[in-house]
Design a protein around this motif. Structure first.
Motif, PDB file in Angstrom:
ATOM      1  N   GLU A 295       0.840  -1.195   0.000  1.00 34.72           N
ATOM      2  CA  GLU A 295       0.000   0.000   0.000  1.00 34.72           C
ATOM      3  C   GLU A 295       0.876   1.246   0.000  1.00 34.72           C
ATOM      4  OE1 GLU A 295      -1.971  -3.346   1.033  1.00 34.72           O
ATOM      5  OE2 GLU A 295      -0.748  -2.423   2.589  1.00 34.72           O
ATOM      6  N   GLY A 296       0.504   2.192  -0.842  1.00 30.60           N
ATOM      7  CA  GLY A 296       1.129   3.498  -0.820  1.00 30.60           C
ATOM      8  C   GLY A 296       0.284   4.444   0.018  1.00 30.60           C
ATOM      9  N   TYR A 322       3.299   5.877  -5.071  1.00 31.54           N
ATOM     10  CA  TYR A 322       3.680   4.678  -5.803  1.00 31.54           C
ATOM     11  C   TYR A 322       5.150   4.321  -5.558  1.00 31.54           C
ATOM     12  CZ  TYR A 322      -0.706   5.469  -8.287  1.00 31.54           C
ATOM     13  OH  TYR A 322      -2.034   5.663  -8.596  1.00 31.54           O
ATOM     14  N   SER A 325       5.705   2.503  -2.041  1.00 28.97           N
ATOM     15  CA  SER A 325       4.705   1.489  -1.687  1.00 28.97           C
ATOM     16  C   SER A 325       5.311   0.114  -1.434  1.00 28.97           C
ATOM     17  CB  SER A 325       3.657   1.385  -2.799  1.00 28.97           C
ATOM     18  OG  SER A 325       4.277   1.011  -4.021  1.00 28.97           O
TER      19      SER A 325
END
Length: 456
Positions: A295-296, A322, A325
């Motif tokens: 997860e970013g 991004y 992440s």
């Protein structure tokens, strides 16, 4: 299965994240299992089908990988050989074969995997008149995510058509879990991990403490989380046009629209999302069957008054999310626990955005769906038990001829009309950005369990 490559090494970041989540879920872990059932036309001899699947096991190491806790750490063990049980059923018609495959799929998916003792794969074949007419396949999420599952199905189709694992491996390069873990454990990988966790600590130290108005008192653990689904062919058509006009990616346009609508619901200008990132930006990752559950953290300090300006403001935070992440999830959890222990309560990161669109998925769906117009629809098909740590979760899904927005929200924070307002607002912002100006969508009547909205 004949001997393939084997070995062992540290678990990847994705394997660690999913393994931790499954352990926490306990008896509910099977809901993370990945599943697919498909007809086989015009049918295959069983030996051909089993041979293709054997080649698939040779092609992708993740399908032969077990996760073992050893000396306080999680280790991946890739087996060089072994045997995979296959369920084989016989039925007397195509209709009964489809029903049997659905039942087999449900049975496979309902059982947790023994992650240390068995391969993360379950396979079933249903035969009619001696030929395989249905396949049921379930993978553990520790072996693959949805993107990887689609690659596995594509490769299985190629192998059933006569290709070999050696041929496919020679044509493309992709990461195997052992190499992926080695890269993550390298000096460059450790720097990347440290930078990503630093990004999270920084954003969670400064972000908003609440994004939606919260009722007084402790939340009811028995509260429900409604599911809203908007299927929009107009959104699918307008999105690439809007992205071209705004000179950015369609993913950024959607993210900006969601940020704008969340800000409207919460009555504030600052937005923080957990953005699910597949990290499939390189050929090695894009072609891999593996799990990249990272997860970013997308933090937009201030929405603009103008949507086009908001889109511009989103580009830097989206890229930063991004880039940061990929990380060691258990270590990040320890970092956040230390942050709380120091007296800093992390910002509200309970809003989750997951853009799952994959061109391969659309191509595969188009091939199976056939012709027919897609109708715009907004409905509330289900409710779910409370989800700890989640206030809103939105998935973007590409379906033939449309985009679907699936929204699950804490019923104590948002009611159905507000959920409809959010989804229709995202759609409307994209339509307007594409130059298709028209009246704002009206939300569905929340007194009905489901409903349709047609073009005014």
């Amino acid at each position: 299965m004949r001997a393939a490559r084997g070995g062992q090494g540290p678990a990847t970041w994705g394997q660690r994240a999913i393994h931790t989540a499954l352990v926490k879920l306990g008896p509910d872990a099977p809901r993370y299992n990945l599943r697919t059932a498909a007809p086989v036309e015009p049918g295959l001899p069983p030996a051909t089908a089993l041979g293709a699947f054997t080649e698939l096991l040779h092609l992708h190491d993740a399908l032969r990988t077990r996760l073992v806790e050893r000396d306080g750490d999680l280790v991946q063990e890739v087996d060089a050989d072994g045997t995979l049980p296959v369920a084989v059923l016989h039925r007397d018609s195509a209709e009964r074969a489809a029903g049997a495959a659905a039942e087999l799929l449900a049975e496979f998916a309902a059982r947790p995997f023994d992650l240390s003792g068995e391969w993360p794969v379950r396979l079933g074949l249903v035969l009619v008149d001696g030929l395989v007419r249905q396949v049921a396949l379930v993978l553990s999420h520790t072996a693959s995510d949805g993107w990887g599952m689609r690659r596995a199905v594509r490769d299985l189709t190629l192998l059933a058509g006569g290709r070999s694992a050696a041929e496919l491996r020679a044509e493309r390069t992709f990461a195997q879990p052992l190499e992926e873990a080695a890269e993550q454990d390298s000096p460059r990988g450790r720097r990347r991990d440290a930078a990503a966790r630093r990004h999270w600590r920084d954003k969670l130290s400064r972000g908003p403490r609440a994004q939606l108005p919260r009722p007084d008192g402790e939340p009811d653990p028995q509260r429900r989380f409604p599911l809203a689904v908007l299927r929009s062919p107009e959104l699918a058509a307008a999105l690439p046009r809007a992205a071209a006009r705004l000179r950015t990616s369609d993913a950024t346009v959607l993210l900006a629209a969601a940020a704008t609508e969340l800000g409207r619901l919460g009555g504030q200008r600052e937005v923080l999302f957990q953005v699910v990132v597949g990290n499939r930006f390189t050929e090695q990752a894009a072609e891999a069957v593996t799990t990249l559950a990272q997860e970013g953290l997308f933090h937009l300090p201030e929405l603009a008054e103008d949507f086009a300006a908001t889109v511009g403001r989103c580009q830097g935070p989206a890229l930063s999310a991004y880039r940061h992440s990929g990380y060691h999830k258990p270590q990040l959890d320890a970092d956040l626990a230390a942050l709380r222990a120091s007296g800093v309560e992390p910002a509200d990161h309970s809003v989750i955005w997951n853009d799952t669109r994959d061109p391969l998925a659309v191509a595969m769906s188009d091939g199976a769906a056939g012709a027919g117009a897609v109708e715009r629809e907004l409905r509330f098909p289900d409710t779910f038990p409370a989800r700890p740590g989640v206030s809103v979760a939105v998935d973007v899904v590409a379906v033939p001829g449309a985009i679907e927005l699936l929204m699950v929200a804490d019923g104590a924070l948002l009611e159905r009309p507000q959920m409809a307002q959010f989804l229709c607002g995202v759609e409307q912002l994209v339509l307007e950005a594409a130059g298709w100006a028209e009246g704002r969508r009206e939300p569905v009547d929340s007194r009905r369990p489901s409903g349709r909205i047609r073009r005014p």
